[in-house]
Scaffold this active site. Structure first.
Site, PDB file in Angstrom:
ATOM      1  N   GLY A  46       0.880  -1.167   0.000  1.00 43.48           N
ATOM      2  CA  GLY A  46       0.000   0.000   0.000  1.00 43.48           C
ATOM      3  C   GLY A  46       0.913   1.210   0.000  1.00 43.48           C
ATOM      4  O   GLY A  46       1.835   1.288  -0.815  1.00 43.48           O
ATOM      5  N   GLU A  47       0.708   2.099   0.929  1.00 38.62           N
ATOM      6  CA  GLU A  47       1.573   3.274   1.051  1.00 38.62           C
ATOM      7  C   GLU A  47       2.136   3.257   2.470  1.00 38.62           C
ATOM      8  O   GLU A  47       1.381   3.391   3.439  1.00 38.62           O
ATOM      9  CB  GLU A  47       0.729   4.524   0.798  1.00 38.62           C
ATOM     10  CG  GLU A  47       1.356   5.487  -0.179  1.00 38.62           C
ATOM     11  CD  GLU A  47       2.523   6.213   0.464  1.00 38.62           C
ATOM     12  OE1 GLU A  47       3.582   6.345  -0.183  1.00 38.62           O
ATOM     13  OE2 GLU A  47       2.383   6.632   1.629  1.00 38.62           O
ATOM     14  N   SER A  48       3.461   3.117   2.568  1.00 40.26           N
ATOM     15  CA  SER A  48       4.033   2.870   3.889  1.00 40.26           C
ATOM     16  C   SER A  48       3.796   4.021   4.872  1.00 40.26           C
ATOM     17  O   SER A  48       3.565   3.785   6.062  1.00 40.26           O
ATOM     18  CB  SER A  48       5.523   2.551   3.777  1.00 40.26           C
ATOM     19  OG  SER A  48       6.192   3.554   3.062  1.00 40.26           O
ATOM     20  N   CYS A  78       6.114  -5.400   0.024  1.00 44.82           N
ATOM     21  CA  CYS A  78       6.161  -4.050  -0.549  1.00 44.82           C
ATOM     22  C   CYS A  78       6.137  -2.996   0.564  1.00 44.82           C
ATOM     23  O   CYS A  78       7.106  -2.888   1.299  1.00 44.82           O
ATOM     24  CB  CYS A  78       5.049  -3.866  -1.577  1.00 44.82           C
ATOM     25  SG  CYS A  78       5.478  -2.607  -2.770  1.00 44.82           S
ATOM     26  N   ARG A 105      12.797   3.578  -1.115  1.00 45.87           N
ATOM     27  CA  ARG A 105      11.407   3.572  -1.609  1.00 45.87           C
ATOM     28  C   ARG A 105      11.376   3.910  -3.096  1.00 45.87           C
ATOM     29  O   ARG A 105      12.219   4.633  -3.597  1.00 45.87           O
ATOM     30  CB  ARG A 105      10.580   4.593  -0.832  1.00 45.87           C
ATOM     31  CG  ARG A 105      10.435   4.225   0.634  1.00 45.87           C
ATOM     32  CD  ARG A 105       9.622   5.251   1.389  1.00 45.87           C
ATOM     33  NE  ARG A 105       8.256   5.306   0.890  1.00 45.87           N
ATOM     34  CZ  ARG A 105       7.449   6.354   1.069  1.00 45.87           C
ATOM     35  NH1 ARG A 105       7.866   7.419   1.704  1.00 45.87           N
ATOM     36  NH2 ARG A 105       6.225   6.320   0.602  1.00 45.87           N
ATOM     37  N   HIS A 169       4.471  -8.018  -4.827  1.00 49.83           N
ATOM     38  CA  HIS A 169       3.125  -8.345  -4.323  1.00 49.83           C
ATOM     39  C   HIS A 169       2.781  -9.811  -4.572  1.00 49.83           C
ATOM     40  O   HIS A 169       2.131 -10.120  -5.579  1.00 49.83           O
ATOM     41  CB  HIS A 169       2.093  -7.460  -5.033  1.00 49.83           C
ATOM     42  CG  HIS A 169       2.035  -6.064  -4.530  1.00 49.83           C
ATOM     43  ND1 HIS A 169       1.107  -5.634  -3.616  1.00 49.83           N
ATOM     44  CD2 HIS A 169       2.820  -5.003  -4.796  1.00 49.83           C
ATOM     45  CE1 HIS A 169       1.299  -4.355  -3.340  1.00 49.83           C
ATOM     46  NE2 HIS A 169       2.338  -3.942  -4.048  1.00 49.83           N
ATOM     47  N   GLU A 171       0.567 -11.586  -3.419  1.00 51.40           N
ATOM     48  CA  GLU A 171      -0.878 -11.883  -3.332  1.00 51.40           C
ATOM     49  C   GLU A 171      -1.589 -11.599  -4.654  1.00 51.40           C
ATOM     50  O   GLU A 171      -2.755 -11.947  -4.802  1.00 51.40           O
ATOM     51  CB  GLU A 171      -1.499 -11.080  -2.180  1.00 51.40           C
ATOM     52  CG  GLU A 171      -1.798  -9.607  -2.443  1.00 51.40           C
ATOM     53  CD  GLU A 171      -0.564  -8.700  -2.464  1.00 51.40           C
ATOM     54  OE1 GLU A 171       0.584  -9.200  -2.512  1.00 51.40           O
ATOM     55  OE2 GLU A 171      -0.761  -7.468  -2.466  1.00 51.40           O
TER      56      GLU A 171
END
Ligand code: GLN
Length: 195
Positions: A46-48, A78, A105, A169, A171
């Site tokens: 997502g967004e860390s 991620c 990043r 990712h 998943e």
């Protein structure tokens, strides 16, 4: 065996399906008390910075750090990898600071915001199609960390004991080999408790 998926942001349902495909009972974790009794935890992408803010807001930081310190297997993918890292380039402070690595990043640049790469992941999977989305890379590792896969000479998957991290990712494919590997880590850690 019960594995949680931190459900603050990201592809939570997909991780749960993959863990179930790999033979584990998987639950989404929206509140810190739902961490109790878990044998392992997946931290999705997502967004860390957003996930970190939400973790502070909902009081997740300390209990998750404590789980990691107590030897409960954690798998960061991620943004989840960035959360686990000990150092983040350009930032003074880490988030959980558990994994002895430095991450960069968005390491693959604008041209390659998202891409797929076929990886040979040491001891885990050969010919694995990995999906990268604004992915970090791992630029430094301590001697305690094993690099399991690289892309263009940059480390993208590591393991340090009970901590597993991937810059991509797992998943978002049909291939459950990475989740199976993590489920196996959890099974082994249950067989040999560390505390
Ligand atoms: N670029 C994101 C970050 O820095 C990570 C991207 C992802 O999780 N797909 O947090």
């Amino acid at each position: 065996m019960k594995i949680g998926v931190l459900a603050l942001q990201g592809a939570v349902g997909e991780h749960i399906q993959m863990l179930e495909k790999a033979g584990a009972q998987a639950v989404s974790v929206k509140l810190p008390r739902e961490l109790e009794g878990l044998d392992g935890l997946v931290m999705p992408g997502g967004e860390s910075t957003t996930i970190s803010k939400l973790m502070h807001q909902y009081d997740f930081m300390e209990p998750v750090r404590h789980m990691g310190q107590a030897g409960v297997p954690l798998f960061g993918t991620c943004a989840g990898l960035i959360l686990l890292a000990g150092h983040i380039e350009g930032l003074d402070q880490a988030h959980l600071g558990l994994l002895e690595i430095t991450v960069r990043r968005n390491a693959f640049g604008r041209q390659r915001d998202s891409f797929e790469a076929e990886l040979d992941i040491s001891g885990v999977a050969e010919g694995y199609k990995a999906v990268f989305i604004r992915a970090p890379s791992i630029t430094e590792t301590s001697p305690h960390v094993d690099v399991l896969a690289t892309v263009a000479d940059q480390a993208v998957m590591v393991r340090q004991g009970h901590l597993l991290g991937a810059a991509f990712h797992p998943e978002l494919t049909e291939d459950a080999r990475l989740h199976r590997y993590f489920v196996e880590m959890v099974r082994e850690s249950k067989a040999t408790p560390t505390d």
